[in-house]
Design a protein around this motif. Structure first.
Motif, PDB file in Angstrom:
ATOM      1  N   SER A   1      22.724  17.018  17.297  1.00  0.00           N
ATOM      2  CA  SER A   1      22.451  18.213  16.503  1.00  0.00           C
ATOM      3  C   SER A   1      24.115  18.854  16.031  1.00  0.00           C
ATOM      4  CB  SER A   1      21.797  19.347  17.319  1.00  0.00           C
ATOM      5  OG  SER A   1      20.800  18.910  17.852  1.00  0.00           O
ATOM      6  N   PHE A   2      23.888  19.651  14.917  1.00  0.00           N
ATOM      7  CA  PHE A   2      25.145  20.407  14.416  1.00  0.00           C
ATOM      8  C   PHE A   2      24.496  21.813  14.445  1.00  0.00           C
ATOM      9  CE2 PHE A   2      25.805  16.103  12.956  1.00  0.00           C
ATOM     10  CZ  PHE A   2      27.043  15.626  13.442  1.00  0.00           C
ATOM     11  N   GLY A   3      24.579  22.478  15.313  1.00  0.00           N
ATOM     12  CA  GLY A   3      24.283  23.924  15.377  1.00  0.00           C
ATOM     13  C   GLY A   3      22.657  23.855  15.492  1.00  0.00           C
ATOM     14  N   GLN A   4      21.760  24.533  14.645  1.00  0.00           N
ATOM     15  CA  GLN A   4      20.436  24.370  14.225  1.00  0.00           C
ATOM     16  C   GLN A   4      20.001  23.113  13.944  1.00  0.00           C
ATOM     17  OE1 GLN A   4      18.747  26.634  16.154  1.00  0.00           O
ATOM     18  NE2 GLN A   4      20.609  27.474  16.909  1.00  0.00           N
ATOM     19  N   MET A   5      20.724  22.330  13.389  1.00  0.00           N
ATOM     20  CA  MET A   5      20.282  21.166  12.424  1.00  0.00           C
ATOM     21  C   MET A   5      20.243  19.784  13.536  1.00  0.00           C
ATOM     22  SD  MET A   5      21.980  19.187   9.051  1.00  0.00           S
ATOM     23  CE  MET A   5      23.031  18.204  10.148  1.00  0.00           C
ATOM     24  N   ARG A   6      19.075  19.207  13.530  1.00  0.00           N
ATOM     25  CA  ARG A   6      19.226  18.014  14.491  1.00  0.00           C
ATOM     26  C   ARG A   6      19.105  17.051  13.481  1.00  0.00           C
ATOM     27  NH1 ARG A   6      13.970  17.777  17.819  1.00  0.00           N
ATOM     28  NH2 ARG A   6      15.027  15.882  18.947  1.00  0.00           N
ATOM     29  N   ALA A   7      20.259  16.120  13.542  1.00  0.00           N
ATOM     30  CA  ALA A   7      20.813  15.095  12.437  1.00  0.00           C
ATOM     31  C   ALA A   7      20.069  13.851  13.252  1.00  0.00           C
ATOM     32  CB  ALA A   7      22.174  14.795  12.317  1.00  0.00           C
ATOM     33  N   MET A   8      20.104  13.583  14.730  1.00  0.00           N
ATOM     34  CA  MET A   8      19.579  12.307  14.956  1.00  0.00           C
ATOM     35  C   MET A   8      18.541  12.942  16.234  1.00  0.00           C
ATOM     36  SD  MET A   8      21.423   9.357  14.546  1.00  0.00           S
ATOM     37  CE  MET A   8      20.747   9.885  12.610  1.00  0.00           C
ATOM     38  N   GLN A   9      17.489  12.422  15.946  1.00  0.00           N
ATOM     39  CA  GLN A   9      16.145  12.567  16.832  1.00  0.00           C
ATOM     40  C   GLN A   9      15.670  11.560  17.420  1.00  0.00           C
ATOM     41  OE1 GLN A   9      13.372  15.858  14.957  1.00  0.00           O
ATOM     42  NE2 GLN A   9      14.760  15.685  13.120  1.00  0.00           N
ATOM     43  N   GLY A  10      16.277  10.861  18.538  1.00  0.00           N
ATOM     44  CA  GLY A  10      15.630   9.798  19.158  1.00  0.00           C
ATOM     45  C   GLY A  10      16.051   8.759  18.664  1.00  0.00           C
ATOM     46  N   ALA A  11      17.045   8.370  17.736  1.00  0.00           N
ATOM     47  CA  ALA A  11      17.302   7.395  16.801  1.00  0.00           C
ATOM     48  C   ALA A  11      17.376   5.822  17.783  1.00  0.00           C
ATOM     49  CB  ALA A  11      18.187   7.405  15.714  1.00  0.00           C
ATOM     50  N   ASN A  12      17.021   4.971  17.172  1.00  0.00           N
ATOM     51  CA  ASN A  12      17.425   3.491  17.832  1.00  0.00           C
ATOM     52  C   ASN A  12      18.068   2.651  16.813  1.00  0.00           C
ATOM     53  OD1 ASN A  12      16.234   4.258  20.393  1.00  0.00           O
ATOM     54  ND2 ASN A  12      14.201   3.724  19.827  1.00  0.00           N
TER      55      ASN A  12
ATOM     56  N   GLY B   1      18.076   4.890   4.168  1.00  0.00           N
ATOM     57  CA  GLY B   1      17.587   6.041   4.070  1.00  0.00           C
ATOM     58  C   GLY B   1      17.776   7.372   3.207  1.00  0.00           C
ATOM     59  N   ASP B   2      16.944   8.272   3.001  1.00  0.00           N
ATOM     60  CA  ASP B   2      17.283   9.065   1.755  1.00  0.00           C
ATOM     61  C   ASP B   2      18.384   9.847   2.432  1.00  0.00           C
ATOM     62  OD1 ASP B   2      17.004  10.474  -0.491  1.00  0.00           O
ATOM     63  OD2 ASP B   2      14.781  11.021  -0.241  1.00  0.00           O
ATOM     64  N   ASN B   3      19.065  10.949   1.463  1.00  0.00           N
ATOM     65  CA  ASN B   3      19.883  11.885   1.836  1.00  0.00           C
ATOM     66  C   ASN B   3      19.586  12.834   3.014  1.00  0.00           C
ATOM     67  OD1 ASN B   3      21.962  10.802   0.097  1.00  0.00           O
ATOM     68  ND2 ASN B   3      21.134  12.149  -1.807  1.00  0.00           N
ATOM     69  N   GLY B   4      20.514  12.915   4.019  1.00  0.00           N
ATOM     70  CA  GLY B   4      19.908  13.550   5.148  1.00  0.00           C
ATOM     71  C   GLY B   4      19.220  12.871   6.327  1.00  0.00           C
ATOM     72  N   ALA B   5      19.176  11.474   5.809  1.00  0.00           N
ATOM     73  CA  ALA B   5      18.167  10.718   6.955  1.00  0.00           C
ATOM     74  C   ALA B   5      18.863  10.500   8.326  1.00  0.00           C
ATOM     75  CB  ALA B   5      17.722   9.495   6.396  1.00  0.00           C
ATOM     76  N   GLY B   6      20.181  10.529   8.150  1.00  0.00           N
ATOM     77  CA  GLY B   6      21.157  10.278   9.437  1.00  0.00           C
ATOM     78  C   GLY B   6      21.887   9.139   9.329  1.00  0.00           C
ATOM     79  N   LYS B   7      21.828   8.345   8.171  1.00  0.00           N
ATOM     80  CA  LYS B   7      22.467   6.982   8.345  1.00  0.00           C
ATOM     81  C   LYS B   7      24.217   7.354   8.718  1.00  0.00           C
ATOM     82  CE  LYS B   7      22.082   6.534   4.090  1.00  0.00           C
ATOM     83  NZ  LYS B   7      21.409   7.813   3.731  1.00  0.00           N
TER      84      LYS B   7
ATOM     85  N   ARG C   1      14.696   7.995   8.787  1.00  0.00           N
ATOM     86  CA  ARG C   1      14.149   8.999   8.171  1.00  0.00           C
ATOM     87  C   ARG C   1      13.855  10.252   9.275  1.00  0.00           C
ATOM     88  NH1 ARG C   1       9.603   7.636   6.574  1.00  0.00           N
ATOM     89  NH2 ARG C   1       7.939   8.861   7.977  1.00  0.00           N
ATOM     90  N   HIS C   2      14.667  11.456   8.680  1.00  0.00           N
ATOM     91  CA  HIS C   2      14.622  12.676   9.642  1.00  0.00           C
ATOM     92  C   HIS C   2      15.113  12.293  10.886  1.00  0.00           C
ATOM     93  CE1 HIS C   2      12.358  14.495   6.644  1.00  0.00           C
ATOM     94  NE2 HIS C   2      11.328  13.790   6.832  1.00  0.00           N
ATOM     95  N   GLY C   3      16.356  11.451  10.878  1.00  0.00           N
ATOM     96  CA  GLY C   3      17.096  11.474  12.031  1.00  0.00           C
ATOM     97  C   GLY C   3      16.485  10.288  13.100  1.00  0.00           C
TER      98      GLY C   3
END
Length: 271
Positions: A30-41, A54-60, A238-240
């Motif tokens: 997370s960066f502040g309130q933004m969760r960039a990675m959400q349990g990524a494998n 992934g789309d922009n902001g997907a966490g690549k 997608r979405h981290g």
């Protein structure tokens, strides 16, 4: 604790029968309130090209920086050959044979190709001259030429500043530098961005040659034609988090875009 990944689409299972050389498990960042990675494998096996899309902001970019030691995850685990490791800096990742070619290439454009390959890793002259700070420039030039020749990278003038070279030639130098030090994995971030058709073809050929040396490649790209042309597998974020993994030979561009945007899930829910 994060939720597990959504169901992963696998069109071939034979790759999964081997032990990944690099794995990420349940990566959170997370960066502040933004969760960039959400349990990524993520997994990559020896001698393969895996596209990470992934789309922009997907966490690549965040995942790439974590696996190359630039960022540290808030939680989760990284494994090399099933052994738990910790990367506190890029030096730690490099010590495990992981190198990264960033989109901006990170070349010192005022230096020549040889100096860029050995920047921060210069070879000292033997004996007293080395202890006095002199470098073995002839040895570095010879090894650089061997590296360029092995990858088919054309350097017009070994003594000219990199600023004088084309985008494709600079890309080749950056890849050669990474491969000179990488033992296991090379991450390549948008390597064909802003390149022409001929230069793009050369870079894709270069990726194949890197794979043929036994070094695995993670290709981060928005270009579906490039992904389909050179990768063995495709991992979609997608979405981290990882939402799908495909074998490239059995997937279409439309399916990849659908997985990136969530369109495939919406179609399945409507059916």
């Amino acid at each position: 604790m994060s939720e597990p990944d959504p169901p992963i689409v696998l069109h071939a299972l034979e790759t999964c029968m081997t032990t990944p050389i690099l794995s990420a498990r349940n990566i959170e960042k997370s960066f502040g309130q933004m969760r960039a990675m959400q349990g990524a494998n993520f997994d990559i096996h020896e001698g393969e090209v895996v596209a990470l899309i992934g789309d922009n902001g997907a966490g690549k970019s965040t995942l790439t920086k974590i696996l190359s030691g630039v960022l540290q995850p808030d939680s989760g685990e990284i494994y090399i050959d099933n052994t738990l490791v910790h990367f506190d800096s890029p030096l730690d990742a490099r010590a495990h044979g992981i190198e990264t070619v960033y989109q901006d290439l990170s070349l010192a454009v005022d230096l020549n190709a040889v100096q860029n390959l050995y920047l921060g890793r210069e070879i000292a002259s033997p004996g007293l001259m080395g202890r006095l700070g002199f470098l073995d420039k002839a040895l570095m030039r010879r090894k650089a030429q061997e590296s360029f020749a092995r990858l088919g990278v054309r350097v017009p003038d070994m003594r000219a500043a990199v600023a004088n070279f084309s985008g494709g030639q600079r890309q080749g130098i950056a890849v050669a530098r990474a491969l000179m030090w990488a033992k296991r994995v090379v991450f390549m971030d948008e390597p064909t961005a802003a390149l022409g058709v001929a230069q793009t073809r050369n870079v894709l050929d270069l990726i194949r040659r890197v794979r043929d040396t036994g070094v695995s490649v993670v290709l981060i790209s928005h270009s579906m034609p490039d992904v389909l042309a050179v990768s063995d597998r495709v991992t979609v974020l997608r979405h981290g988090r990882r939402v799908a993994t495909y074998t490239t030979s059995t997937v279409t561009s439309d399916e990849l875009v659908g997985a990136m945007t969530g369109a495939l899930e919406r179609e399945g829910a409507a059916a």
